[in-house]
Every structure is written in C-alpha cells, then in structure tokens.
Design a protein around this motif. Structure first.
Motif, PDB file in Angstrom:
ATOM      1  N   GLU A 162      60.355  54.721  21.756  1.00 44.91           N
ATOM      2  CA  GLU A 162      60.828  56.019  21.311  1.00 44.91           C
ATOM      3  C   GLU A 162      59.889  56.660  20.289  1.00 44.91           C
ATOM      4  OE1 GLU A 162      64.786  55.696  19.903  1.00 44.91           O
ATOM      5  OE2 GLU A 162      65.620  55.036  21.830  1.00 44.91           O
ATOM      6  N   ASN A 163      59.285  55.848  19.429  1.00 48.00           N
ATOM      7  CA  ASN A 163      58.417  56.373  18.387  1.00 48.00           C
ATOM      8  C   ASN A 163      57.011  56.587  18.948  1.00 48.00           C
ATOM      9  OD1 ASN A 163      56.558  56.504  16.096  1.00 48.00           O
ATOM     10  ND2 ASN A 163      58.333  55.953  14.836  1.00 48.00           N
ATOM     11  N   SER A 164      56.606  57.836  19.074  1.00 51.48           N
ATOM     12  CA  SER A 164      55.322  58.165  19.687  1.00 51.48           C
ATOM     13  C   SER A 164      54.137  57.689  18.853  1.00 51.48           C
ATOM     14  CB  SER A 164      55.215  59.677  19.902  1.00 51.48           C
ATOM     15  OG  SER A 164      56.274  60.148  20.698  1.00 51.48           O
ATOM     16  N   VAL A 165      54.266  57.700  17.527  1.00 51.01           N
ATOM     17  CA  VAL A 165      53.173  57.248  16.672  1.00 51.01           C
ATOM     18  C   VAL A 165      52.944  55.759  16.863  1.00 51.01           C
ATOM     19  CG1 VAL A 165      52.413  56.938  14.273  1.00 51.01           C
ATOM     20  CG2 VAL A 165      53.527  59.064  14.973  1.00 51.01           C
ATOM     21  N   ARG A 166      54.018  54.972  16.917  1.00 53.85           N
ATOM     22  CA  ARG A 166      53.890  53.531  17.142  1.00 53.85           C
ATOM     23  C   ARG A 166      53.297  53.251  18.515  1.00 53.85           C
ATOM     24  NH1 ARG A 166      56.814  50.731  13.260  1.00 53.85           N
ATOM     25  NH2 ARG A 166      56.783  48.820  14.491  1.00 53.85           N
ATOM     26  N   ARG A 167      53.659  54.056  19.494  1.00 53.80           N
ATOM     27  CA  ARG A 167      53.128  53.880  20.840  1.00 53.80           C
ATOM     28  C   ARG A 167      51.603  54.020  20.838  1.00 53.80           C
ATOM     29  NH1 ARG A 167      54.579  58.566  23.691  1.00 53.80           N
ATOM     30  NH2 ARG A 167      56.750  57.906  23.455  1.00 53.80           N
ATOM     31  N   GLU A 168      51.110  55.069  20.175  1.00 52.63           N
ATOM     32  CA  GLU A 168      49.662  55.284  20.133  1.00 52.63           C
ATOM     33  C   GLU A 168      48.968  54.206  19.305  1.00 52.63           C
ATOM     34  OE1 GLU A 168      48.391  57.338  22.070  1.00 52.63           O
ATOM     35  OE2 GLU A 168      50.114  58.607  22.562  1.00 52.63           O
ATOM     36  N   ARG A 227      49.194  64.179   6.471  1.00 53.00           N
ATOM     37  CA  ARG A 227      48.053  64.783   5.800  1.00 53.00           C
ATOM     38  C   ARG A 227      47.055  63.732   5.340  1.00 53.00           C
ATOM     39  NH1 ARG A 227      51.132  69.108   1.792  1.00 53.00           N
ATOM     40  NH2 ARG A 227      52.157  70.334   3.442  1.00 53.00           N
ATOM     41  N   LYS A 228      47.554  62.524   5.139  1.00 54.81           N
ATOM     42  CA  LYS A 228      46.697  61.451   4.617  1.00 54.81           C
ATOM     43  C   LYS A 228      46.395  60.365   5.635  1.00 54.81           C
ATOM     44  CE  LYS A 228      46.306  58.255   0.691  1.00 54.81           C
ATOM     45  NZ  LYS A 228      46.968  57.740  -0.539  1.00 54.81           N
ATOM     46  N   TRP A 229      47.317  60.137   6.584  1.00 53.00           N
ATOM     47  CA  TRP A 229      47.182  58.984   7.475  1.00 53.00           C
ATOM     48  C   TRP A 229      47.189  59.410   8.942  1.00 53.00           C
ATOM     49  CZ3 TRP A 229      45.858  55.182   4.436  1.00 53.00           C
ATOM     50  CH2 TRP A 229      46.394  55.099   3.159  1.00 53.00           C
ATOM     51  N   ILE A 230      46.413  58.699   9.759  1.00 52.24           N
ATOM     52  CA  ILE A 230      46.430  58.921  11.207  1.00 52.24           C
ATOM     53  C   ILE A 230      47.733  58.407  11.798  1.00 52.24           C
ATOM     54  CG2 ILE A 230      45.381  58.226  13.412  1.00 52.24           C
ATOM     55  CD1 ILE A 230      43.686  60.226  12.107  1.00 52.24           C
ATOM     56  N   PHE A 231      48.209  57.270  11.282  1.00 53.71           N
ATOM     57  CA  PHE A 231      49.452  56.668  11.778  1.00 53.71           C
ATOM     58  C   PHE A 231      50.485  56.694  10.643  1.00 53.71           C
ATOM     59  CE2 PHE A 231      46.080  54.684  14.330  1.00 53.71           C
ATOM     60  CZ  PHE A 231      46.503  55.063  15.597  1.00 53.71           C
ATOM     61  N   PRO A 232      51.107  57.844  10.398  1.00 51.90           N
ATOM     62  CA  PRO A 232      52.055  57.975   9.289  1.00 51.90           C
ATOM     63  C   PRO A 232      53.376  57.272   9.589  1.00 51.90           C
ATOM     64  CG  PRO A 232      52.001  59.998  10.565  1.00 51.90           C
ATOM     65  CD  PRO A 232      50.939  59.107  11.144  1.00 51.90           C
ATOM     66  N   GLY A 233      54.138  57.022   8.538  1.00 48.45           N
ATOM     67  CA  GLY A 233      55.436  56.378   8.696  1.00 48.45           C
ATOM     68  C   GLY A 233      56.312  56.641   7.491  1.00 48.45           C
ATOM     69  N   ASP A 234      57.508  56.043   7.503  1.00 47.41           N
ATOM     70  CA  ASP A 234      58.474  56.250   6.429  1.00 47.41           C
ATOM     71  C   ASP A 234      58.325  55.258   5.289  1.00 47.41           C
ATOM     72  OD1 ASP A 234      59.789  58.439   7.576  1.00 47.41           O
ATOM     73  OD2 ASP A 234      60.958  57.111   8.885  1.00 47.41           O
ATOM     74  N   SER A 235      57.283  54.432   5.313  1.00 51.44           N
ATOM     75  CA  SER A 235      57.118  53.400   4.290  1.00 51.44           C
ATOM     76  C   SER A 235      56.737  54.012   2.951  1.00 51.44           C
ATOM     77  CB  SER A 235      56.034  52.406   4.723  1.00 51.44           C
ATOM     78  OG  SER A 235      54.769  53.042   4.759  1.00 51.44           O
ATOM     79  N   GLU A 236      56.749  53.187   1.920  1.00 48.24           N
ATOM     80  CA  GLU A 236      56.385  53.645   0.581  1.00 48.24           C
ATOM     81  C   GLU A 236      54.937  54.122   0.533  1.00 48.24           C
ATOM     82  OE1 GLU A 236      56.185  51.834  -3.990  1.00 48.24           O
ATOM     83  OE2 GLU A 236      57.163  50.719  -2.377  1.00 48.24           O
ATOM     84  N   SER A 237      54.062  53.461   1.308  1.00 45.77           N
ATOM     85  CA  SER A 237      52.646  53.848   1.329  1.00 45.77           C
ATOM     86  C   SER A 237      52.403  55.133   2.111  1.00 45.77           C
ATOM     87  CB  SER A 237      51.814  52.722   1.945  1.00 45.77           C
ATOM     88  OG  SER A 237      52.193  52.515   3.308  1.00 45.77           O
ATOM     89  N   GLY A 238      53.321  55.467   3.009  1.00 43.43           N
ATOM     90  CA  GLY A 238      53.157  56.666   3.819  1.00 43.43           C
ATOM     91  C   GLY A 238      52.557  56.418   5.184  1.00 43.43           C
ATOM     92  N   HIS A 239      52.079  55.196   5.430  1.00 44.86           N
ATOM     93  CA  HIS A 239      51.552  54.857   6.756  1.00 44.86           C
ATOM     94  C   HIS A 239      52.383  53.737   7.372  1.00 44.86           C
ATOM     95  CE1 HIS A 239      49.836  51.110   5.257  1.00 44.86           C
ATOM     96  NE2 HIS A 239      49.203  51.774   4.302  1.00 44.86           N
ATOM     97  N   LEU A 240      52.142  53.462   8.637  1.00 40.71           N
ATOM     98  CA  LEU A 240      52.846  52.359   9.298  1.00 40.71           C
ATOM     99  C   LEU A 240      52.608  51.087   8.504  1.00 40.71           C
ATOM    100  CD1 LEU A 240      52.233  52.775  13.156  1.00 40.71           C
ATOM    101  CD2 LEU A 240      54.306  53.268  11.863  1.00 40.71           C
TER     102      LEU A 240
END
Length: 448
Positions: free
Chosen positions: A245-251, A316-329
């Motif tokens: 379902e998550n397109s970012v994780r898929r890529e 804006r900062k990451w190619i693979f963004p996410g909901d984590s504290e760091s902002g990326h996967l």
C-alpha cells in the motif's frame, strides 16, 4: 618442508599444510622474530630474538607463546611484541615472569588497583565515544553494540575488566547461556563486541592482562544466510511488491534490489545526492558514486513524486520520507507473508542476478562498494570506470531483472499500473516521461 613467510592471521594459519614429518616455520611478514612452529600435531606461536649483555650479542633464544588453538593471532602478536621488547633489554621473558617482572606498566598492588577501576561500563563509554562515534559508524552499528553491552551484559556493567580477564571460564559460560537463550549468532556477536572493547581498553590501561577473556569462547559455527532469489523467483516477488500500500516503501525495496546497497545507506539518501544528468547516486561512504541504470532512474523519480504527495514536509530533505523522528524511512522490514524478501535478501539477489547477467565478481564488488582485497586493487580508480564501464554493468543487471518478469509487466494489472509505459499513479496525476532526465533534475533541485 622449507620455512615460509606469510602475513600471520587466524585464517592463514588454519590453511597451513601439515608436514608429513618434522616441522617448519611460518614467519610473519609484519613483525620480525614472530612466527608459528608448524608440527604434525600442533602449531605454536613463538618469538626469537638476540639477548644482549653489555651491548654485545650473548645468545639467540626462542620463547613459545602458546598454542594457536588457544590464542588468536592478534593476542599472540601483542604478547610477541612485549616478549621481543624484553629480549631487546637483555631480559628472558620466561625468567622475568618467574621473578615477578610483569614488563611495562604498573606492577603489584598498584596494577590490581588500576584493573579494578576499569569497569565494563567505563570501557564501553570510551569505546563508544573514541572509536564508534569518532570514526563515523552508523546509528545501526552503534545500536547493535549498545544492545550487546547494555542489555545482554547488563549484569557486568560495573564489573572490572580485570575480573573477567582472570576468570575466562565465566565469559565462556556467558557465551553458552546467550547461545541457549538468544541464539548462536547473537552470542558470537556479543563476544566480538566484548573482545573489541577489551582490546581498546588495553591501549590506555597497560595493567590489564594481555589475554582477552573472549578468547576463551568456543565460537558457534556461522553460515552465510542463503536467502537470495534467482530470475525465476522475481515474478512472484514483483506481484507482492506491487500490492504494497505504501508507494514510498515499494520504491525503496525495488531500488535496494536494483543497486544492491545496504538499506541503512539508502534510507538516508537525500535529493542532493542524486544527479540525473550524470546518472549517479552519491554513496555515503568512500566518496563513491553509484551509477544509475534506466530502471533505477525511473524508480527514484517515482519515489520523489510519491514522497512529495504522501510526506510534503519530510520529502524536502529525504528521497524516502516517512513518519519517523528522523523524517526518513527508519524501519524497512515487512511481514514475510506480505513481502517475502527484503533487506539483505535483496543484496544477495543483486549479486546472484549480476552473475547471471555476466557481470564479473570484481565489477559486482565495485558496484556494491565493497572493499577489494589485494595490492593491485589499490591502483583501480573507481570514478574513472563509472562513466562507461560500470554504468553498462549496472544496466545489464537492471535489464536482467525486468526481463525476468517478462510479459507480466503488461499482463498483470497492478504491475502495469505501477511500472507500465503509461503509468499514471504519480503525484498530481501527471504521467512520467522515460527520457526526460533533465526535467527530473530541475524538479528536485528546490528540494535539495
């Protein structure tokens, strides 16, 4: 057999041939006077040096250090250096021990006091700050060390390293206990951590015993996990991937397969690391640029678009963004029932497909940014191979991956919507153009 000269290491010593009769010497190429006596039944670390009296050579002596089955080469080399230093001062190492001379550093009660003050907690903190952090080790690596020390060795944190060194049976039992409770791989990893911390502490605490307590461990056998896929396995895996379902994780998982990089490195890729015009992705370490195949470029473009749609701020900062504290996967593991292969499985698959695609072992190591053994490898300038040769090898792997799924790319609806020529599942509903790399580069610049 004739004597030989080799760089002494645990691996090289294990590979030495056993003489049919008598013995021979395997001399170290790094430390003069240090060698292994190879006999029919055992192999012994030994040193040889000239005893001098009044500035003149009195005699040449050989002193055994220990059996290679009981000592690591690293520990034996440390002892050898001390023995050779004593010999150079005109002292016989064995006689010095009998007379109570412990060599350089504090002796007697002073030594015992110093040892007692060096706890595992203190040694770990120094190792963390002076070695791991200073040398830029990844957060994942540091987290692994911390788990070993602060969780599995929690009861030893306020125990002195000297106590552990003089009671190696205690360490061996701990290894056995962790093996039974947590598994053989974790048990070995814990002891490697303890060994590293102890060796590091010895540099600044000369009163610590020379023998590393981790050397008492009977190591569990470890086998490389063989979890990579072959070409015939890719069709089903792509179906599973398209269903995420998550397109970012898929890529993310697709790019891991196409470039064979470690997940920790890809998680932290930023838009400024991608150069679509040069078709490169800048690696985090060793200043190495990863060449991009056409399939990798399209994957990155989709990741950027999906990221901007799903995580406008983090993208804006990451190619693979996410909901984590760091902002990326931050966590890329999937339920095996949902996606059967991920992480290191895909690195193994990359290496397997590379071989099937005719990519040489040397080129595959370069693409995966592995260190290349041997003197000649030091003369290879990686970035000079990048523009043409390595990129063509990378493209060969990408082509082999997509050839493996064949007509499924047009027959399977989910795959067609995701990867097909007319795929429109992108941010804002805009279609993706295969050849417009310059436009893609211009679009990501504001986010860099």
């Amino acid at each position: 057999m004739n004597d030989i000269r080799i760089p002494l290491s645990d691996k090289n010593i294990a590979q030495l041939s056993t003489p049919s009769d008598g013995w021979y010497l395997a001399r170290d190429t790094e430390l003069k006077g240090f060698f292994v006596v190879v006999g029919k039944r055992k192999r012994t670390f030994t040193v040889q040096g000239d005893l001098r009296q009044g500035g003149k050579r009195a005699s040449s002596i050989r002193v055994s250090i220990g059996d290679t089955r009981e000592l690591t080469t690293r520990a034996a080399r440390a002892i050898a250096k001390e023995y050779l230093a004593q010999i150079s001062r005109g002292q016989h190492p064995k006689k010095a021990k009998q007379d109570g001379d412990t060599g350089p550093g504090p002796v007697g009660n002073e030594a015992n006091t110093d040892v007692a003050t060096v706890t595992l907690r203190q040694a770990w903190q120094r190792y963390l700050e002076a070695h791991l952090i200073r040398k830029g080790r990844s957060e994942k690596t540091i987290s692994g060390y911390r788990d070993h020390v602060e969780r599995l060795f929690a009861e030893w944190l306020d125990t002195s390293l000297g106590e552990l060194a003089i009671d190696p049976a205690r360490v061996a039992k701990k290894h056995d206990d962790i093996t039974n409770e947590n598994g053989p791989y974790i048990a070995n990893g814990c002891m490697r951590t303890l060994r590293a911390i102890y060796n590091h502490a010895c540099k600044t605490n000369r009163s610590l015993p020379r023998d590393n307590p981790a050397d008492a461990v009977d190591w569990n056998e470890e086998k490389r996990r063989d979890t990579g896929m072959g070409a015939s396995d890719l069709t089903e895996w792509f179906r599973e991937l398209a269903a995420l379902e998550n397109s970012v994780r898929r890529e993310f998982h697709l790019l891991t397969l196409l470039c064979g990089s470690r997940t920790a490195a890809l998680q932290q890729v930023k838009p400024c690391h991608v150069d679509f015009r040069r078709r490169t992705l800048r690696g985090r370490k060793r200043a190495f640029d990863i060449p991009l195949s056409r399939e990798m470029i399209l994957c990155l473009i989709r990741a950027i678009r999906f990221g901007r749609q799903m995580y406008p701020l983090q993208s804006r900062k990451w190619i693979f963004p996410g909901d984590s504290e760091s902002g990326h996967l931050a966590e890329t593991k999937e339920d095996r029932d949902t996606l059967s292969k991920w992480g290191n499985d895909l690195r193994q698959t990359f290496r397997t497909i590379a071989t099937a695609a005719g990519v040489s072992e040397f080129d595959a190591k370069l693409l995966m940014n592995h260190s290349i053994p041997g003197v000649n490898a030091g003369y290879v300038t990686r970035h000079k191979l990048l523009e043409d040769h390595l990129r063509s090898q990378q493209q060969a792997i990408g082509t082999a991956v997509f050839c493996a799924i064949g007509k499924m790319l047009t027959k399977d609806a989910a795959l067609r919507d995701w990867l097909g020529r007319c795929a429109s599942r992108v941010a804002g509903g805009r279609q993706m153009k295969r050849g417009d790399l310059g436009e893609a580069q211009d679009r990501i610049r504001p986010a860099a």
